[in-house]
Structure formats: structure tokens, C-alpha cells
Design a protein around this motif. Structure first.
Motif, mmCIF file in Angstrom:
data_model
loop_
_atom_site.group_PDB
_atom_site.id
_atom_site.type_symbol
_atom_site.label_atom_id
_atom_site.label_comp_id
_atom_site.label_asym_id
_atom_site.label_seq_id
_atom_site.Cartn_x
_atom_site.Cartn_y
_atom_site.Cartn_z
ATOM 1 N N ALA A 75 0.832 -1.202 0.000
ATOM 2 C CA ALA A 75 0.000 0.000 0.000
ATOM 3 C C ALA A 75 0.871 1.259 0.000
ATOM 4 N N MET A 76 1.983 1.220 0.730
ATOM 5 C CA MET A 76 2.871 2.375 0.775
ATOM 6 C C MET A 76 3.564 2.587 -0.578
ATOM 7 N N LYS A 77 3.873 1.490 -1.266
ATOM 8 C CA LYS A 77 4.462 1.606 -2.594
ATOM 9 C C LYS A 77 3.500 2.305 -3.549
ATOM 10 N N GLN A 78 2.211 2.002 -3.404
ATOM 11 C CA GLN A 78 1.212 2.656 -4.240
ATOM 12 C C GLN A 78 1.186 4.164 -3.971
ATOM 13 N N GLN A 79 1.357 4.544 -2.695
ATOM 14 C CA GLN A 79 1.397 5.967 -2.370
ATOM 15 C C GLN A 79 2.627 6.641 -2.974
ATOM 16 N N ILE A 80 3.757 5.928 -2.967
ATOM 17 C CA ILE A 80 4.981 6.463 -3.550
ATOM 18 C C ILE A 80 4.775 6.786 -5.031
ATOM 19 N N SER A 81 4.008 5.938 -5.715
ATOM 20 C CA SER A 81 3.790 6.141 -7.150
ATOM 21 C C SER A 81 2.991 7.399 -7.442
ATOM 22 N N ARG A 82 2.356 7.967 -6.408
ATOM 23 C CA ARG A 82 1.514 9.141 -6.617
ATOM 24 C C ARG A 82 2.169 10.442 -6.143
ATOM 25 N N ILE A 83 3.404 10.377 -5.667
ATOM 26 C CA ILE A 83 4.062 11.603 -5.218
ATOM 27 C C ILE A 83 5.224 11.957 -6.150
ATOM 28 N N ASP A 84 5.621 13.211 -6.110
ATOM 29 C CA ASP A 84 6.717 13.708 -6.939
ATOM 30 C C ASP A 84 8.028 13.505 -6.184
ATOM 31 N N LEU A 85 8.769 12.473 -6.567
ATOM 32 C CA LEU A 85 9.999 12.142 -5.844
ATOM 33 C C LEU A 85 11.030 13.262 -5.919
ATOM 34 N N ALA A 86 11.047 13.979 -7.021
ATOM 35 C CA ALA A 86 12.021 15.066 -7.151
ATOM 36 C C ALA A 86 11.790 16.145 -6.104
ATOM 37 N N SER A 87 10.519 16.436 -5.817
ATOM 38 C CA SER A 87 10.210 17.470 -4.824
ATOM 39 C C SER A 87 10.442 16.982 -3.404
ATOM 40 N N VAL A 88 10.458 15.678 -3.217
ATOM 41 C CA VAL A 88 10.656 15.096 -1.894
ATOM 42 C C VAL A 88 12.131 15.117 -1.490
ATOM 43 N N ALA A 89 13.020 15.164 -2.482
ATOM 44 C CA ALA A 89 14.450 15.032 -2.212
ATOM 45 C C ALA A 89 14.951 16.062 -1.202
ATOM 46 N N GLY A 90 14.599 17.334 -1.397
ATOM 47 C CA GLY A 90 15.073 18.366 -0.486
ATOM 48 C C GLY A 90 14.567 18.191 0.926
ATOM 49 N N ARG A 91 13.299 17.840 1.054
ATOM 50 C CA ARG A 91 12.695 17.673 2.384
ATOM 51 C C ARG A 91 13.309 16.514 3.154
ATOM 52 N N VAL A 128 12.731 -2.205 8.317
ATOM 53 C CA VAL A 128 13.352 -0.908 8.054
ATOM 54 C C VAL A 128 12.727 -0.259 6.824
ATOM 55 N N ALA A 129 12.220 -1.081 5.893
ATOM 56 C CA ALA A 129 11.594 -0.547 4.681
ATOM 57 C C ALA A 129 10.348 0.272 5.007
ATOM 58 N N VAL A 130 9.574 -0.157 5.997
ATOM 59 C CA VAL A 130 8.354 0.577 6.369
ATOM 60 C C VAL A 130 8.685 1.995 6.839
ATOM 61 N N PRO A 131 9.631 2.184 7.773
ATOM 62 C CA PRO A 131 9.987 3.563 8.147
ATOM 63 C C PRO A 131 10.523 4.381 6.973
ATOM 64 N N PHE A 132 11.241 3.742 6.059
ATOM 65 C CA PHE A 132 11.768 4.433 4.883
ATOM 66 C C PHE A 132 10.625 5.053 4.076
ATOM 67 N N PHE A 133 9.586 4.262 3.792
ATOM 68 C CA PHE A 133 8.445 4.781 3.039
ATOM 69 C C PHE A 133 7.687 5.844 3.838
ATOM 70 N N ASP A 134 7.496 5.605 5.124
ATOM 71 C CA ASP A 134 6.795 6.572 5.975
ATOM 72 C C ASP A 134 7.534 7.911 5.973
ATOM 73 N N TYR A 135 8.849 7.846 6.032
ATOM 74 C CA TYR A 135 9.691 9.044 6.028
ATOM 75 C C TYR A 135 9.494 9.840 4.741
ATOM 76 N N LEU A 136 9.418 9.144 3.609
ATOM 77 C CA LEU A 136 9.235 9.818 2.331
ATOM 78 C C LEU A 136 7.842 10.423 2.202
ATOM 79 N N ILE A 137 6.840 9.679 2.643
ATOM 80 C CA ILE A 137 5.454 10.090 2.418
ATOM 81 C C ILE A 137 4.998 11.134 3.432
ATOM 82 N N ASN A 138 5.323 10.926 4.712
ATOM 83 C CA ASN A 138 4.742 11.750 5.775
ATOM 84 C C ASN A 138 5.729 12.627 6.527
ATOM 85 N N GLY A 139 7.026 12.383 6.360
ATOM 86 C CA GLY A 139 8.015 13.150 7.116
ATOM 87 C C GLY A 139 7.947 14.641 6.819
ATOM 88 N N LYS A 140 8.085 15.437 7.863
ATOM 89 C CA LYS A 140 8.002 16.889 7.709
ATOM 90 C C LYS A 140 9.339 17.529 7.346
#
Length: 270
Positions: A75-91, A128-140
Motif C-alpha cells: 500500500a505504501m508503494k502505491q502511495q509512492i507512485s503518486r508523489i513527486d519524488l524530485a520534490s521530496v528530495a530536499g525535504r 526498516v523498509a516501512v519507516p523508509f516509506f513513511d519518512y518519504l510520504i509523511n516526514g516533515k
């Protein structure tokens, strides 16, 4: 469902027969033991498994937890497919190139593409993969402050600390006690850095399992009649970049990684 805040929240799901089949004198005593992390709710022989899974995320069937974790990862992988990874890099403190977002995890490159596929030169277990995805999707993207706190001081960490202490700190202490020299080598293999003087112990190091979520491990060897001890600390901003469940998984995943390395490459201390 959030972790229960007190024993009564657990007690209300029991049959209140005080049958003692679980080994405790009363259902309320059993509820208290579950809250403290000494017992699992699934050890109640009269509790329906569906209630266990729904309210406590446990199951008497070990395979069920693995299936739920894998489904959650998907489910988290599906969320990753819907976000702009380039914009996430800086955050997140990563870099985006060739269609992949790459972060440093324990000093090693760890990448994800737009479909949620993971790439790494090292094996990172699913915990460890779960926190990795959470960090990308929800991390401030909150920058670490260098102020260290225990797991129980993080938001919603107090109720979960007994289980964190058992599965992370106590389990990692066993590795440090049994394979002390290897443990010292392991924490430095992962691009760790020395801690400030006030936090120094026999073995102490700061690791970065995620760029903006450092953790500090402090281990004290037995000395003059005192037993050994080990504590894991997080930067006080950790709960701004990860859900408390992901912080727990990060500690558990790192502990499992150390356990496997010790069993494979270590020689027990005499």
C-alpha cells in the motif's frame, strides 16, 4: 487502532471470567501484563482471533503478521507512485537523479523509483523498509537538534516503551554482551560518529538509519558488581519525521540486523 492507554482499555475486550488459563490470577491482571509488554493479548485462550487482529495488531498465527506487513508495504508503494519524488528530495535530505530518489541509510545508498521499487547495495529488512516509506510520504523534514530523548519521551511513545525496551534495547544488549568486540566494530561500520562527551559510554555512537532521524546507542560493560546496560536515544525531532510505529520498527529493524551479523560473523565473548 492506537495503542491502549491503560489496562482497562484492554480489559474491556476480555471475557472477564478470571479462568486463569493464561496463567494470571485475574483478567485484569492479564490486561496489566499486556499493557506492560510482559504478555501478548493473543495469549488469552478465550479471545477471538479477529478481535486480536482488529484491536491489537497481533495474531496467534505468526504468518498473519508477515502478511499484514507485506500488504502494508504494498500500500505504501502505491502511495509512492503518486508523489513527486524530485520534490521530496530536499525535504528528506536525499537526491533525485535518473528517475530515482536516493537516501543515505547507515552510510549506504538506498533508492526508490516512481513505482516503489527499492534498490540498495546492502540488505535492508522489511522492518526498516516501512519507516523508509513513511519518512518519504509523511516526514516533515524537521532538521535534527542534537537533543537526545528516550523512546518513551517521543509522542505516543510512553505506552509502547515496555515493548520497545524488550525487543530493541534488551535484545541489542544481548548482542553487545555476547559479541562485544564485534558490536563495537558493527556500530562503526555503518558510518557512525562519536557522541558528545556528556553521552560517552564504553561503546557509544550516533547512527543515521534515515538522514534526518539519527539515533544514539550507549552501551556500558559490566563493572564492579554492576550489570551491563544499553540505551537507545532518538533526536527529539524524530516524531516529526516518523510515526511512533515507524520509530519502533526502525529500532527493531536495526536490532535484527545486528543480531544476524553477530550470528554470522561473531565469536561469543568468553
Amino acid at each position: 487502532m492506537p495503542a491502549p492507554k491503560n489496562a482497562m482499555e484492554i480489559f474491556q475486550h476480555l471475557d472477564k471470567s478470571n479462568c486463569r488459563d493464561c496463567g494470571e490470577k485475574t483478567c485484569l491482571a492479564f490486561a496489566g501484563a499486556v499493557l506492560q509488554g510482559r504478555r501478548k493479548i493473543s495469549e488469552c485462550p478465550k479471545l477471538d482471533p479477529s478481535v486480536v487482529a482488529r484491536f491489537f495488531g497481533e495474531s496467534s498465527d505468526p504468518g498473519t503478521l508477515e502478511e499484514k506487513r507485506d500488504a502494508f508495504l504494498e500500500a505504501m508503494k502505491q502511495q509512492i507512485s503518486r508523489i513527486d519524488l524530485a520534490s521530496v528530495a530536499g525535504r528528506t535530505g536525499g537526491r533525485f537523479e535518473n528517475g530515482r530518489l536516493t537516501l543515505k541509510i547507515l552510510g549506504k545508498d538506498f533508492s526508490v523509483d516512481r513505482q516503489g521499487h527499492l534498490y540498495s547495495d546492502i540488505h535492508v529488512n522489511p522492518w526498516v523498509a516501512v519507516p523508509f516509506f513513511d519518512y518519504l510520504i509523511n516526514g516533515k523534514g524537521v532538521a535534527p537538534t542534537g537533543q537526545w530523548v528516550s523512546f518513551r519521551e517521543l509522542k505516543n511513545g510512553k505506552d509502547r516503551y515496555p515493548l520497545f525496551q524488550k525487543r530493541c534495547e534488551e535484545a541489542m544488549l544481548q548482542v553487545a554482551d555476547s559479541y562485544t568486540d564485534l558490536f563495537d566494530d558493527m556500530v562503526h561500520l555503518f558510518s557512525g560518529r562519536q557522541v558528545e562527551r556528556q553521552f560517552q559510554s564504553d561503546i557509544s555512537v550516533v547512527l543515521h538509519p534515515l538522514p534526518k532521524v539519527p539515533l544514539m546507542i550507549c552501551y556500558w560493560r559490566p563493572d564492579e558488581g554492576l550489570g551491563s546496560s544499553l540505551n537507545i536515544f532518538f533526536d527529539k525531532t524524530a516524531d516529526g519525521n516518523l510515526d511512533i510505529g515507524s520509530v519502533f520498527s526502525l529500532g527493531a529493524g536495526l536490532t535484527q540486523m545486528f543480531q544476524k551479523l553477530a550470528l554470522r560473523h561473531g565469536f561469543a565473548e568468553s
